[in-house]
Design a protein around this motif. Structure first.
Motif, PDB file in Angstrom:
ATOM      1  N   ARG A   5       0.865  -1.247  -0.075  1.00 30.59           N
ATOM      2  CA  ARG A   5       0.063  -0.052  -0.041  1.00 30.59           C
ATOM      3  C   ARG A   5       0.783   1.214   0.095  1.00 30.59           C
ATOM      4  O   ARG A   5       1.880   1.319   0.798  1.00 30.59           O
ATOM      5  N   ARG A   7       0.379   5.270   0.164  1.00 26.09           N
ATOM      6  CA  ARG A   7      -0.287   6.467   0.591  1.00 26.09           C
ATOM      7  C   ARG A   7      -0.067   7.854  -0.175  1.00 26.09           C
ATOM      8  O   ARG A   7       1.473   8.122  -0.208  1.00 26.09           O
ATOM      9  N   VAL A   8      -0.871   8.270  -1.034  1.00 29.49           N
ATOM     10  CA  VAL A   8      -0.384   9.300  -1.781  1.00 29.49           C
ATOM     11  C   VAL A   8      -1.176  10.663  -1.268  1.00 29.49           C
ATOM     12  O   VAL A   8      -2.334  10.719  -0.930  1.00 29.49           O
ATOM     13  N   LYS A   9      -0.214  11.877  -1.175  1.00 32.08           N
ATOM     14  CA  LYS A   9      -0.511  13.010  -0.659  1.00 32.08           C
ATOM     15  C   LYS A   9      -0.308  14.031  -1.889  1.00 32.08           C
ATOM     16  O   LYS A   9       0.111  13.941  -2.774  1.00 32.08           O
ATOM     17  N   ASN A  58      -1.171  20.112   5.007  1.00 29.78           N
ATOM     18  CA  ASN A  58      -0.319  19.520   3.805  1.00 29.78           C
ATOM     19  C   ASN A  58       0.815  20.239   3.848  1.00 29.78           C
ATOM     20  O   ASN A  58       2.155  19.670   3.451  1.00 29.78           O
ATOM     21  N   LYS A  63       3.923  15.381   7.884  1.00 26.76           N
ATOM     22  CA  LYS A  63       2.982  14.209   7.592  1.00 26.76           C
ATOM     23  C   LYS A  63       2.276  14.482   6.357  1.00 26.76           C
ATOM     24  O   LYS A  63       1.803  13.564   5.511  1.00 26.76           O
ATOM     25  N   THR A  66      -3.455  12.066   3.504  1.00 26.17           N
ATOM     26  CA  THR A  66      -3.434  11.168   2.259  1.00 26.17           C
ATOM     27  C   THR A  66      -4.603  11.523   1.775  1.00 26.17           C
ATOM     28  O   THR A  66      -5.858  11.370   2.266  1.00 26.17           O
ATOM     29  N   SER A  67      -4.382  11.747   0.351  1.00 25.80           N
ATOM     30  CA  SER A  67      -5.668  11.897  -0.437  1.00 25.80           C
ATOM     31  C   SER A  67      -6.331  10.634  -0.910  1.00 25.80           C
ATOM     32  O   SER A  67      -7.614  10.321  -1.289  1.00 25.80           O
ATOM     33  N   HIS A  68      -5.275   9.617  -1.097  1.00 28.04           N
ATOM     34  CA  HIS A  68      -5.879   8.150  -1.845  1.00 28.04           C
ATOM     35  C   HIS A  68      -4.631   7.132  -1.418  1.00 28.04           C
ATOM     36  O   HIS A  68      -3.515   7.529  -1.138  1.00 28.04           O
ATOM     37  N   GLU A  69      -5.127   5.893  -1.665  1.00 28.75           N
ATOM     38  CA  GLU A  69      -3.965   4.830  -1.676  1.00 28.75           C
ATOM     39  C   GLU A  69      -4.104   4.220  -2.970  1.00 28.75           C
ATOM     40  O   GLU A  69      -4.917   3.808  -3.609  1.00 28.75           O
TER      41      GLU A  69
END
Length: 114
Positions: A5, A7-9, A58, A63, A66-69
């Motif tokens: 996984r 995590r995308v920011k 952000n 840290k 996260t917008s999506h994974e």
């Protein structure tokens, strides 16, 4: 098959635009929308405050939110050359699917395997 996984920011620039846009809408809410529309103006201003807050977090923290994974196949990469793995890794980084830290860490691992 082993999956990883990631995590995308949102990017820092995107978050900065969202932060200042949110602040602008907060000011508009306080000055124009609340006096004109009452309860709707309060809701408007609260939503704008949340948008500014999340984007500000952000921008100003390490840290971030996260917008999506995404899921990446982290299985055995035997059968692909180190050059192909580096190209794939670079492509993920350029498409902003992984962070610079993840890119550098994985790149170092691939080079160490040589």
């Amino acid at each position: 098959m082993k999956m990883k996984r990631v995590r995308v920011k949102p990017g820092r620039t995107q978050s900065m635009v969202g932060f200042f846009g949110g602040l602008l809408f907060v000011v508009l809410g306080i000055v124009v929308v609340i006096p004109t529309f009452g309860a709707f103006g309060i809701i408007w201003t609260l939503f704008a405050g949340v948008i500014a807050g999340v984007n500000g977090f952000n921008v100003f923290s390490q840290k971030g939110v996260t917008s999506h994974e995404i899921l990446i196949d982290d299985g055995d990469s035997a059968g692909t050359s180190p050059a192909e793995r580096l190209e794939t890794l670079r492509d993920l980084y350029e498409r902003r699917l992984i962070t610079q830290e993840e890119y550098e860490k994985r790149r170092a691992e691939i080079i160490d395997e040589l």
